[in-house]
Design an enzyme around this catalytic site. Structure first.
Site, PDB file in Angstrom:
ATOM      1  N   PHE A 192     -10.192  -1.910   5.515  1.00 17.39           N
ATOM      2  CA  PHE A 192     -10.713  -3.263   5.583  1.00 17.39           C
ATOM      3  C   PHE A 192      -9.810  -4.100   4.668  1.00 17.39           C
ATOM      4  O   PHE A 192      -8.602  -4.051   4.845  1.00 17.39           O
ATOM      5  CB  PHE A 192     -12.228  -3.236   5.300  1.00 17.39           C
ATOM      6  CG  PHE A 192     -12.966  -2.696   6.538  1.00 17.39           C
ATOM      7  CD1 PHE A 192     -12.666  -1.426   7.041  1.00 17.39           C
ATOM      8  CD2 PHE A 192     -13.871  -3.469   7.227  1.00 17.39           C
ATOM      9  CE1 PHE A 192     -13.266  -0.945   8.209  1.00 17.39           C
ATOM     10  CE2 PHE A 192     -14.488  -2.998   8.389  1.00 17.39           C
ATOM     11  CZ  PHE A 192     -14.188  -1.748   8.869  1.00 17.39           C
ATOM     12  N   TYR A 211      -2.196  -8.572  15.982  1.00 18.97           N
ATOM     13  CA  TYR A 211      -2.050  -7.558  14.924  1.00 18.97           C
ATOM     14  C   TYR A 211      -2.997  -6.387  15.209  1.00 18.97           C
ATOM     15  O   TYR A 211      -2.577  -5.226  15.304  1.00 18.97           O
ATOM     16  CB  TYR A 211      -2.329  -8.190  13.555  1.00 18.97           C
ATOM     17  CG  TYR A 211      -2.567  -7.180  12.467  1.00 18.97           C
ATOM     18  CD1 TYR A 211      -1.630  -6.191  12.206  1.00 18.97           C
ATOM     19  CD2 TYR A 211      -3.740  -7.202  11.707  1.00 18.97           C
ATOM     20  CE1 TYR A 211      -1.855  -5.243  11.220  1.00 18.97           C
ATOM     21  CE2 TYR A 211      -3.967  -6.266  10.722  1.00 18.97           C
ATOM     22  CZ  TYR A 211      -3.027  -5.287  10.479  1.00 18.97           C
ATOM     23  OH  TYR A 211      -3.256  -4.351   9.508  1.00 18.97           O
ATOM     24  N   ILE A 255       0.846  -1.200   0.000  1.00 22.43           N
ATOM     25  CA  ILE A 255       0.000   0.000   0.000  1.00 22.43           C
ATOM     26  C   ILE A 255       0.884   1.254   0.000  1.00 22.43           C
ATOM     27  O   ILE A 255       0.596   2.240  -0.675  1.00 22.43           O
ATOM     28  CB  ILE A 255      -0.983  -0.003   1.190  1.00 22.43           C
ATOM     29  CG1 ILE A 255      -1.778  -1.317   1.199  1.00 22.43           C
ATOM     30  CG2 ILE A 255      -1.932   1.186   1.103  1.00 22.43           C
ATOM     31  CD1 ILE A 255      -2.575  -1.566   2.452  1.00 22.43           C
ATOM     32  N   THR A 285      -6.456  -0.379  10.827  1.00 22.39           N
ATOM     33  CA  THR A 285      -7.079  -1.575  10.256  1.00 22.39           C
ATOM     34  C   THR A 285      -8.430  -1.905  10.884  1.00 22.39           C
ATOM     35  O   THR A 285      -8.669  -1.598  12.059  1.00 22.39           O
ATOM     36  CB  THR A 285      -6.128  -2.788  10.458  1.00 22.39           C
ATOM     37  OG1 THR A 285      -6.840  -3.992  10.146  1.00 22.39           O
ATOM     38  CG2 THR A 285      -5.658  -2.910  11.887  1.00 22.39           C
ATOM     39  N   GLY A 344      -7.893 -16.334  15.005  1.00 19.86           N
ATOM     40  CA  GLY A 344      -7.847 -14.869  15.004  1.00 19.86           C
ATOM     41  C   GLY A 344      -8.767 -14.226  13.986  1.00 19.86           C
ATOM     42  O   GLY A 344      -8.920 -13.005  13.974  1.00 19.86           O
ATOM     43  N   HIS A 383      -2.353 -13.529   1.628  1.00 19.41           N
ATOM     44  CA  HIS A 383      -3.643 -12.880   1.392  1.00 19.41           C
ATOM     45  C   HIS A 383      -4.472 -13.611   0.339  1.00 19.41           C
ATOM     46  O   HIS A 383      -3.939 -14.178  -0.608  1.00 19.41           O
ATOM     47  CB  HIS A 383      -3.434 -11.414   0.998  1.00 19.41           C
ATOM     48  CG  HIS A 383      -2.868 -10.606   2.119  1.00 19.41           C
ATOM     49  ND1 HIS A 383      -1.585 -10.124   2.119  1.00 19.41           N
ATOM     50  CD2 HIS A 383      -3.408 -10.250   3.300  1.00 19.41           C
ATOM     51  CE1 HIS A 383      -1.366  -9.492   3.261  1.00 19.41           C
ATOM     52  NE2 HIS A 383      -2.465  -9.561   3.998  1.00 19.41           N
ATOM     53  N   PHE A 426       4.070  -4.640  10.772  1.00 24.44           N
ATOM     54  CA  PHE A 426       3.734  -6.004  10.363  1.00 24.44           C
ATOM     55  C   PHE A 426       2.213  -6.130  10.358  1.00 24.44           C
ATOM     56  O   PHE A 426       1.526  -5.522  11.198  1.00 24.44           O
ATOM     57  CB  PHE A 426       4.340  -7.018  11.333  1.00 24.44           C
ATOM     58  CG  PHE A 426       5.841  -7.109  11.254  1.00 24.44           C
ATOM     59  CD1 PHE A 426       6.513  -7.016  10.045  1.00 24.44           C
ATOM     60  CD2 PHE A 426       6.598  -7.312  12.409  1.00 24.44           C
ATOM     61  CE1 PHE A 426       7.898  -7.104   9.977  1.00 24.44           C
ATOM     62  CE2 PHE A 426       7.983  -7.403  12.348  1.00 24.44           C
ATOM     63  CZ  PHE A 426       8.633  -7.298  11.133  1.00 24.44           C
TER      64      PHE A 426
HETATM   65  N1  UDP Z   1      -8.131 -16.980   3.484  1.00 24.88           N
HETATM   66  C1  UDP Z   1      -8.354 -18.309   3.096  1.00 24.88           C
HETATM   67  N2  UDP Z   1      -7.318 -18.985   2.526  1.00 24.88           N
HETATM   68  C2  UDP Z   1      -6.097 -18.423   2.289  1.00 24.88           C
HETATM   69  C3  UDP Z   1      -5.893 -17.072   2.683  1.00 24.88           C
HETATM   70  C4  UDP Z   1      -6.929 -16.379   3.280  1.00 24.88           C
HETATM   71  O1  UDP Z   1      -9.437 -18.858   3.282  1.00 24.88           O
HETATM   72  O2  UDP Z   1      -5.194 -19.117   1.781  1.00 24.88           O
HETATM   73  C5  UDP Z   1      -9.230 -16.232   4.108  1.00 24.88           C
HETATM   74  C6  UDP Z   1      -8.957 -15.731   5.511  1.00 24.88           C
HETATM   75  O3  UDP Z   1      -9.238 -16.751   6.472  1.00 24.88           O
HETATM   76  C7  UDP Z   1      -9.949 -14.560   5.585  1.00 24.88           C
HETATM   77  C8  UDP Z   1      -9.959 -14.014   4.156  1.00 24.88           C
HETATM   78  O4  UDP Z   1      -9.456 -15.067   3.336  1.00 24.88           O
HETATM   79  O5  UDP Z   1     -11.235 -15.037   5.888  1.00 24.88           O
HETATM   80  C9  UDP Z   1      -9.084 -12.794   3.964  1.00 24.88           C
HETATM   81  O6  UDP Z   1      -7.817 -13.079   4.521  1.00 24.88           O
HETATM   82  P1  UDP Z   1      -6.538 -12.202   4.197  1.00 24.88           P
HETATM   83  O7  UDP Z   1      -5.372 -12.879   4.856  1.00 24.88           O
HETATM   84  O8  UDP Z   1      -6.477 -11.940   2.724  1.00 24.88           O
HETATM   85  O9  UDP Z   1      -6.835 -10.796   4.870  1.00 24.88           O
HETATM   86  P2  UDP Z   1      -7.244 -10.422   6.408  1.00 24.88           P
HETATM   87  O10 UDP Z   1      -8.744 -10.474   6.429  1.00 24.88           O
HETATM   88  O11 UDP Z   1      -6.572 -11.370   7.330  1.00 24.88           O
HETATM   89  O12 UDP Z   1      -6.715  -9.032   6.534  1.00 24.88           O
END
Ligand code: UDP
Length: 330
Positions: A169, A141, A12, A117, A284, A189, A76
């Protein structure tokens, strides 16, 4: 006068640096390159490699440059990593903010835009989430980012350092012309992982849980295009420049997509198949995060330009296919 972007080599941060330069700002970047990429930094920015916890280094940057204000991305941000290594998050995020605010105070710099966040809210009591909702993080986090918000609040009261905390978000997409994009090692992600599966770089996607209380049982998230976030940072900086009081804003699209809906959207945009399995819940993870961004739209006059999930995926796909190994390909 320059804007100091701390963490300007990250995903970002680099898009924001690029956008500021396109809008004729002078930009100085500080980054320790622990997760960022030097190649992501627009060459018109002046770059100092170093860690913001290194007080002498940081003070030297403030002494050498004519800094008007700071945009802070150097933290982080991986939920599962924070669950495993919480103290690493306290050290980098909270202590980093501590040093930054001290050095700002010592150098009479009194404006900071902070990358906060949705994770500061934790499990939402109602959807969409507004700025005044209770903040009870469900992971370290979010907890460290909330601590950073509070540090800025007290630093404002004590020293008059004005802040804007932008609580984003989920973020996706890349610069539409394709020179910069998302490149994390390892990638955690959802959107980039689904795109890697679509490209055949990974065998399959594991969806973390399908037993949440949501439309299809998978987590629901609210995605914003990284260029719209970059513009929100510029507007927040201008808001502080105009002498306004400290403030917080939620930045999202006010639309939630389940993880399975993201997979469907990727299939549609790319025309590729996405093999998947359902795995355990990821510790989490709150079940649903959707922003109410009315305040950012009315107070900052934020008007997202890329307000569709297919545009976010299209630009991310463009970056992925032209840079299969991220910045290594340049
Ligand atoms: N997610 C998933 N499989 C993956 C990576 C992420 O199912 O390999 C899910 C994660 O559990 C969450 C959503 O995708 O519900 C978004 O996760 P991400 O890590 O992209 O962003 P966050 O919401 O943690 O900031």
């Amino acid at each position: 006068m320059s804007i100091l972007v701390v963490g300007g080599a990250g995903y970002i941060g680099s898009h924001t640096v690029d956008w500021l330069i396109d809008n004729n700002y002078e930009v100085v970047v500080v980054d320790n390159l622990s997760t960022g990429h030097q190649k992501a930094i627009n060459q018109k920015a002046k770059f100092y490699e170093g860690d913001l916890r290194d007080r002498e280094f940081l003070n030297n940057v403030f002494q050498s440059e004519n800094i008007d204000g700071v945009i802070h991305f150097a933290a982080f941000s991986i939920v599962p990593e924070s669950m495993k290594s919480p103290l690493k998050y306290y050290d980098n995020n909270v202590y980093g903010m501590n040093v930054l605010l001290e050095v700002m105070h010592e150098n009479n710099v009194d404006k900071i835009v902070f990358s906060s966040t949705a994770a500061t809210f934790g499990e939402a009591k109602h959807i969409p989430i507004t700025e005044t909702d209770e903040q009870i993080p469900t992971n370290p986090y979010g907890e460290t980012k909330l601590a950073m918000e509070k540090m800025m609040h007290w630093a404002d009261l004590a020293y008059g350092i004005k802040f804007v905390a932008l609580r984003y978000f989920n973020v996706g997409g890349a610069k539409p012309t394709g020179e910069i994009g998302e490149d994390h090692h390892p990638e955690t992600h959802l959107i980039p992982i689904v795109l890697e599966v679509a490209r055949g770089q990974r065998d399959k996607l594991t969806i973390f849980g399908d037993d949440y209380d949501t439309k299809d049982g998978t987590n629901v998230r609210d995605y914003v295009h990284v260029m719209d976030l970059a513009e929100a940072h510029r507007l927040a900086f201008e808001y502080l420049q105009s002498g306004n009081e400290s403030n917080n804003f939620n930045l999202g699209s006010s639309t939630g997509f389940s993880n399975l809906e993201i997979v469907e959207a990727v299939k549609e945009v790319t025309g590729k198949d996405v093999p998947l399995e359902i795995g355990d819940r990821r510790p989490g993870d709150p079940s649903t995060l959707i922003a109410d961004s009315t305040k950012a739209k009315t107070v900052l006059n934020w008007q997202p330009q890329y307000d569709s999930i297919s545009k976010i995926i299209e630009d991310a796909w463009n970056w992925e296919t032209t840079h299969p190994n991220g910045y290594e390909d340049k």
